[in-house]
Design an enzyme around this catalytic site. Structure first.
Site, PDB file in Angstrom:
ATOM      1  N   GLY A 140      34.730  76.063  16.600  1.00 57.08           N
ATOM      2  CA  GLY A 140      34.663  75.503  17.902  1.00 57.08           C
ATOM      3  C   GLY A 140      34.822  76.606  19.163  1.00 57.08           C
ATOM      4  CB  ALA A 141      35.216  80.129  18.712  1.00 63.50           C
ATOM      5  CG  ASN A 142      31.039  76.296  21.561  1.00 59.35           C
ATOM      6  OD1 ASN A 142      31.849  76.051  20.675  1.00 59.35           O
ATOM      7  ND2 ASN A 142      30.407  75.575  22.578  1.00 59.35           N
ATOM      8  CB  THR A 143      33.749  75.774  25.114  1.00 65.55           C
ATOM      9  OG1 THR A 143      34.465  75.253  26.476  1.00 65.55           O
ATOM     10  CG2 THR A 143      34.350  74.395  24.010  1.00 65.55           C
ATOM     11  N   GLY A 144      36.711  76.669  25.701  1.00 67.33           N
ATOM     12  CA  GLY A 144      38.219  76.253  25.520  1.00 67.33           C
ATOM     13  C   GLY A 144      38.689  77.555  24.694  1.00 67.33           C
ATOM     14  CB  ILE A 145      42.290  77.084  23.260  1.00 69.75           C
ATOM     15  CG1 ILE A 145      41.976  75.944  21.943  1.00 69.75           C
ATOM     16  CG2 ILE A 145      42.954  76.437  24.348  1.00 69.75           C
ATOM     17  CD1 ILE A 145      43.372  75.170  21.627  1.00 69.75           C
ATOM     18  CB  SER A 163      47.577  67.597  19.704  1.00 71.45           C
ATOM     19  OG  SER A 163      48.279  66.850  21.035  1.00 71.45           O
ATOM     20  CE1 TYR A 193      42.395  65.277  19.970  1.00 68.86           C
ATOM     21  CE2 TYR A 193      44.322  64.516  20.824  1.00 68.86           C
ATOM     22  CZ  TYR A 193      43.372  65.626  20.379  1.00 68.86           C
ATOM     23  OH  TYR A 193      43.687  66.694  20.884  1.00 68.86           O
TER      24      TYR A 193
END
Length: 247
Positions: free
Chosen positions: A46-51, A175, A200
């Site tokens: 998921g490194a295409n956006t955000g942290i 989280s 979540y």
């Protein structure tokens, strides 16, 4: 009326004063090391956006070979192009990975293992949050399936490569809301009762429990500082020179 207005003003003034401290608490620690990582291989989901994207950027800046593993390859290529231009590191690569489909996870792992002989860091970052009720391709509730089970399988498939590349580590992004999570073993797929918020939280608790158990299974005699306040951090050292860390 004036009293209420005064209280409201005082409340917002208080928030203004404490906001930096609150932000610092939830942001966790700040990495102050300038260690360079040439020759190190990193996979970030998921490194295409955000942290995930910012993590990929920083590791690329330090010279690592970074694999952006994400579902949307076009968005991944856009992020990779930006990072390559920003860091002058051409070794930022994109590979398709859909954590909601175990076939995609296995295909990614098979391709990566054929392509790379080493893996030094696996960062399980991707996730979904507060989605309407749905199931993955394999029939798992989406939060549990993507946030936990998908990363569990990915880690399992890459674990031997991590071991032979030691020192290495697995980083699971969790989280603070894991504190209100609860694993309902009698209803893992939330078919009897579903709350998108709590689904979540449950998945983030699963991330922390997975990290702790992985760390325990990797350890031999050395034990790290355990669970720290702030970001949830569980760290164990092992004979493989590996550590498992959950943020």
């Amino acid at each position: 009326m004036l009293a209420a207005l005064g209280l409201l003003t005082s409340f917002f003034s208080f928030l203004y004063v404490v906001a930096p401290s609150i932000r610092k608490f939830f942001a966790g620690g700040v990495c102050r090391t300038n260690v360079q990582l040439p020759g190190k291989v990193v996979v970030i989901t998921g490194a295409n956006t955000g942290i995930g994207k910012e993590t990929a950027r920083e590791l690329a800046r330090r010279g690592a070979r970074v694999y952006i593993a994400c579902r949307d390859v076009l968005k991944g290529e856009s992020a990779a192009s930006e990072i390559r231009a920003d860091t002058k590191n051409s070794q930022v690569l994109v590979r398709k990975l859909d954590l909601s489909d175990t076939k995609s996870i296995r295909a990614f792992a098979e391709g990566f293992l054929a392509e790379e002989k080493q893996l030094h860091v696996l960062i399980n970052n991707a996730g979904v949050m507060m989605c309407p009720y749905s199931k993955t391709a394999d029939g798992f509730e989406t939060h549990l399936g993507v946030n936990h089970l998908g990363h569990f399988l990915l880690t399992y498939l890459l674990l031997e490569r991590l071991k032979v590349s030691a020192p290495a580590r697995v980083v699971n992004v969790s989280s603070v809301v894991h504190h209100v999570g609860n694993i309902h073993f009698h209803d893992l797929q939330s078919e009897k009762r579903y709350s998108r918020s709590f689904a979540y939280c449950h998945s983030k608790l699963a991330n922390v429990l997975f990290t702790r158990e992985l760390a325990k299974r990797l350890q031999v005699t050395a034990r790290g500082p355990g669970c720290l306040q702030g970001p949830e951090i569980t760290r164990q050292l092992s004979a493989y020179g590996m550590s498992a860390v959950s943020f």
